[in-house]
Design an enzyme around this catalytic site. Sequence first.
Site, PDB file in Angstrom:
ATOM      1  CB  CYS A  10    -116.035  68.002 -21.682  1.00 25.27           C
ATOM      2  SG  CYS A  10    -114.773  68.846 -20.713  1.00 25.27           S
ATOM      3  CG  ASN A  33    -121.587  85.467 -18.387  1.00 25.21           C
ATOM      4  OD1 ASN A  33    -121.423  86.687 -18.378  1.00 25.21           O
ATOM      5  ND2 ASN A  33    -122.518  84.888 -19.137  1.00 25.21           N
ATOM      6  N   GLY A  75    -123.435  84.982 -13.900  1.00 21.61           N
ATOM      7  CA  GLY A  75    -124.229  84.588 -15.070  1.00 21.61           C
ATOM      8  C   GLY A  75    -123.682  83.388 -15.826  1.00 21.61           C
ATOM      9  CG  HIS A 135    -118.721  79.516 -21.980  1.00 22.62           C
ATOM     10  ND1 HIS A 135    -118.864  78.827 -20.794  1.00 22.62           N
ATOM     11  CD2 HIS A 135    -119.735  80.404 -22.023  1.00 22.62           C
ATOM     12  CE1 HIS A 135    -119.926  79.281 -20.149  1.00 22.62           C
ATOM     13  NE2 HIS A 135    -120.478  80.259 -20.872  1.00 22.62           N
TER      14      HIS A 135
HETATM   15  P1  5GP Z   1    -123.272  81.070 -19.816  1.00 24.91           P
HETATM   16  O1  5GP Z   1    -124.570  81.639 -19.347  1.00 24.91           O
HETATM   17  O2  5GP Z   1    -122.840  79.846 -19.058  1.00 24.91           O
HETATM   18  O3  5GP Z   1    -122.172  82.108 -19.928  1.00 24.91           O
HETATM   19  O4  5GP Z   1    -123.518  80.658 -21.318  1.00 24.91           O
HETATM   20  C1  5GP Z   1    -123.854  79.387 -21.713  1.00 24.91           C
HETATM   21  C2  5GP Z   1    -124.389  79.495 -23.117  1.00 24.91           C
HETATM   22  O5  5GP Z   1    -124.424  78.200 -23.639  1.00 24.91           O
HETATM   23  C3  5GP Z   1    -125.800  80.066 -23.202  1.00 24.91           C
HETATM   24  O6  5GP Z   1    -125.791  81.244 -24.013  1.00 24.91           O
HETATM   25  C4  5GP Z   1    -126.615  78.942 -23.827  1.00 24.91           C
HETATM   26  O7  5GP Z   1    -127.575  79.397 -24.771  1.00 24.91           O
HETATM   27  C5  5GP Z   1    -125.538  78.078 -24.466  1.00 24.91           C
HETATM   28  N1  5GP Z   1    -125.859  76.648 -24.499  1.00 24.91           N
HETATM   29  C6  5GP Z   1    -126.376  75.907 -23.471  1.00 24.91           C
HETATM   30  N2  5GP Z   1    -126.484  74.619 -23.854  1.00 24.91           N
HETATM   31  C7  5GP Z   1    -126.030  74.554 -25.137  1.00 24.91           C
HETATM   32  C8  5GP Z   1    -125.910  73.477 -26.062  1.00 24.91           C
HETATM   33  O8  5GP Z   1    -126.224  72.316 -25.797  1.00 24.91           O
HETATM   34  N3  5GP Z   1    -125.415  73.775 -27.288  1.00 24.91           N
HETATM   35  C9  5GP Z   1    -125.031  75.057 -27.644  1.00 24.91           C
HETATM   36  N4  5GP Z   1    -124.568  75.233 -28.883  1.00 24.91           N
HETATM   37  N5  5GP Z   1    -125.140  76.086 -26.779  1.00 24.91           N
HETATM   38  C10 5GP Z   1    -125.627  75.844 -25.551  1.00 24.91           C
HETATM   39 ZN    ZN Z   2    -115.664  70.647 -19.632  1.00 29.35          ZN
END
Ligand code: 5GP
Ligand code: ZN
Length: 109
Positions: A6, A84, A90, A97
Site C-alpha cells: 500500500c 503466492n 510462499g 500481488h
Molecule cells: P511474495 O513472496 O510475498 O510472493 O513476494 C514478495 C516479493 O516482494 C518478493 O519477491 C520480494 O523480493 C519483493 N519485495 C519485498 N519487499 C520489497 C520492496 O520493498 N520493494 C520491492 N520492489 N519489492 C519488494
Molecule cells: Zn496493502
Amino acid sequence: MDCLFCKISKKEISSDIVCENDNFLAFKDINPKADFHTLIIPKKHIESIKELQSEDKELIGEMFLFIKEIARDKNLKGYKIAINVGKEGGQFVEHLHAHLLAGEIKEVV
Ligand code: 5GP
Ligand code: ZN
C-alpha cells in the site's frame, strides 16, 4: 494501515515503476529471481486470493489484462505469472500481488 505494498502504491516508499493506471501498479521486484521480474498489485488492499470477494471479479479480470499489456510492451515472448497465497504458499507480503517473470528464472518465487 501498515502494508508495504500500500505504501509503495501511494509512493510513500519508492519503487522502480514499470507501469501504472488508476487501479494497478507494476514495479520491479527488489530481489529479482529472473532476468525480468516485475510485481503487479491492485491499488485496493486485498490481502490475498483467499480474501477475494465476488465484487472484485472485474478488478481481477482487469489485472490480467494489465499484465498482458506489460508483457506486450516489454516484448516478452513467453512468461510466467505466479501468485503466492498465504504464508504456507510462499506469500510474505500480505497484499495481493502477481509475479511476472521472464528470461532465465534463477529461483522459484
Ligand atoms: P511474495 O513472496 O510475498 O510472493 O513476494 C514478495 C516479493 O516482494 C518478493 O519477491 C520480494 O523480493 C519483493 N519485495 C519485498 N519487499 C520489497 C520492496 O520493498 N520493494 C520491492 N520492489 N519489492 C519488494
Ligand atoms: Zn496493502
